[in-house]
Design an enzyme around this catalytic site. Structure first.
Site, short mmCIF file in Angstrom:
data_model
loop_
_atom_site.label_atom_id
_atom_site.label_comp_id
_atom_site.label_asym_id
_atom_site.label_seq_id
_atom_site.Cartn_x
_atom_site.Cartn_y
_atom_site.Cartn_z
N ASN A 10 0.87 -1.17 0.00
CA ASN A 10 0.00 0.00 0.00
C ASN A 10 0.91 1.23 0.00
O ASN A 10 1.48 1.57 1.03
CB ASN A 10 -0.90 -0.04 1.25
N TRP A 11 1.05 1.83 -1.18
CA TRP A 11 2.00 2.95 -1.29
C TRP A 11 1.47 4.24 -0.67
O TRP A 11 2.20 5.22 -0.55
CB TRP A 11 2.36 3.19 -2.76
N LYS A 12 0.18 4.25 -0.34
CA LYS A 12 -0.46 5.44 0.23
C LYS A 12 -0.22 6.66 -0.66
O LYS A 12 -0.13 6.51 -1.88
CB LYS A 12 0.02 5.65 1.68
N HIS A 97 -9.71 1.44 4.47
CA HIS A 97 -8.46 1.58 5.24
C HIS A 97 -8.73 2.54 6.42
O HIS A 97 -9.52 3.48 6.28
CB HIS A 97 -7.35 2.13 4.34
N GLU A 99 -7.12 4.90 7.54
CA GLU A 99 -6.86 6.31 7.24
C GLU A 99 -8.05 6.93 6.52
O GLU A 99 -8.35 8.11 6.69
CB GLU A 99 -5.56 6.43 6.44
N GLU A 167 -5.74 -4.68 10.36
CA GLU A 167 -4.69 -3.70 10.61
C GLU A 167 -5.01 -2.95 11.91
O GLU A 167 -5.79 -1.99 11.88
CB GLU A 167 -4.62 -2.70 9.46
N GLY A 173 2.14 2.42 10.77
CA GLY A 173 3.12 3.49 10.64
C GLY A 173 3.78 3.89 11.95
O GLY A 173 4.45 4.91 12.03
N SER A 213 3.02 -1.95 10.41
CA SER A 213 4.47 -2.04 10.65
C SER A 213 5.04 -3.42 10.34
O SER A 213 5.96 -3.88 11.02
CB SER A 213 4.81 -1.61 12.07
N GLY A 234 2.66 -1.03 4.29
CA GLY A 234 2.76 0.38 3.93
C GLY A 234 4.21 0.78 3.75
O GLY A 234 4.82 0.55 2.69
N GLY A 235 4.80 1.34 4.80
CA GLY A 235 6.16 1.88 4.73
C GLY A 235 7.17 0.98 4.04
O GLY A 235 7.91 1.41 3.15
P1 PGA Z 1 2.56 0.41 7.65
O1 PGA Z 1 1.09 0.60 6.96
O2 PGA Z 1 3.11 -0.87 7.11
O3 PGA Z 1 3.33 1.62 7.22
O4 PGA Z 1 2.31 0.35 9.11
C1 PGA Z 1 0.26 -0.48 6.72
C2 PGA Z 1 -1.04 0.02 6.14
O5 PGA Z 1 -1.55 1.05 6.61
O6 PGA Z 1 -1.60 -0.59 5.20
#
Ligand code: PGA
Length: 251
Positions: A10-12, A97, A99, A167, A173, A213, A234-235
């Site tokens: 997930n590149w956000k 998600h 977010e 999640e 994050g 994470s 994500g990251g």
């Molecule tokens: P993260 O994000 O790996 O940076 O914690 C995961 C996500 O929100 O899909």
């Protein structure tokens, strides 16, 4: 019951055209070299979809988006319909998600409507759920995720068109990861709820990813758990080397 591991990036809201193209190319060539026994997916922002699609040509890496509207078309300024995503070459779309639930006040009902529209458009959906830190500390992780599953997963969901991503919001994050045992406990609970919702056969084949994470150092232990069928990353998905190392941990 064998479920194919899914490793999804997930590149956000990250990446300009040149970054997206080079990251996608590197991932595609790494995947070729390691011959993963997993399915690999990258979900860049909307502006990169076409570029990344081109960069992935000839590889098995799939393409996904990070959200869509619940309608096919019309007066919805700034929104993108699932048919547009399908047309741009997407296989998957991430929905609900945390977010988006926070930044855009998305409710379970809206996530469900989006999932129905996306499935109708021929996309596979990754429906995200997860409790906040306050909810976890109040002992409500099972209750919250159960409510999210019941409210967000549509009756059209099958193991072929739907993936769940657990999640925990406090792990996204933050560098804090759920322990493999804590994550597995929620995953096992989610599968029980899916049995009630979709029946035993579908629930036993539906994939449940862990996200929050996930990185090369903790992925293997998490993915080794019985009900953890991959990761939504994500990251660490923004670095080809880290993402590749996670792909290598696939069951
Ligand atoms: P993260 O994000 O790996 O940076 O914690 C995961 C996500 O929100 O899909």
């Amino acid at each position: 019951m064998s479920r194919k591991t899914l490793i999804a990036g997930n590149w956000k809201m990250n990446g300009l055209l040149a970054d997206g193209a080079s990251l996608a190319k590197e991932i595609a060539s790494n995947v070729k070299a390691i011959k993963p026994n997993a399915e690999v997916l990258v979900c860049p922002p909307f502006t990169l979809l076409t570029t990344v699609k081109k960069a992935l040509r000839g590889s098995k890496v799939m393409l996904g988006a990070q959200d869509c509207h619940a309608e096919e078309k019309g007066a919805h300024t700034g929104d993108i319909s699932p048919y547009m995503l399908k047309d741009a070459g997407c296989d998957y779309v991430i929905l609900g998600h945390s977010e988006r639930r926070t930044d855009h006040k998305e409710t379970n009902a809206l996530v469900k409507a989006k999932a129905q529209a996306a499935i109708k458009a021929g996309l596979k959906v990754i429906i995200c759920i997860g409790e906040t830190l306050a909810e976890r500390e109040a002992g409500k992780a099972f209750e919250v995720t159960e409510k999210q599953i019941k409210g967000s997963v549509p009756s059209e969901a099958t193991a072929a068109n739907t993936v769940i991503a657990y999640e925990p919001v406090w792990a996204i994050g933050t560098g804090k990861t759920a322990t493999p045992d804590d994550a597995e406990a929620v995953h096992a609970h989610v599968r029980k709820v899916l049995v009630q919702k979709c029946g035993k056969g579908v629930a036993s084949r539906m994939r449940i990813l862990y996200g929050g994470s996930m990185k090369p150092a903790n992925a293997a232990e998490l993915i080794a758990k019985e009900n953890i069928d991959g990761g939504l990353i994500g990251g660490a998905s923004l670095k080809a080397a880290d993402f590749t190392a996670i792909i290598k941990t696939s069951k």
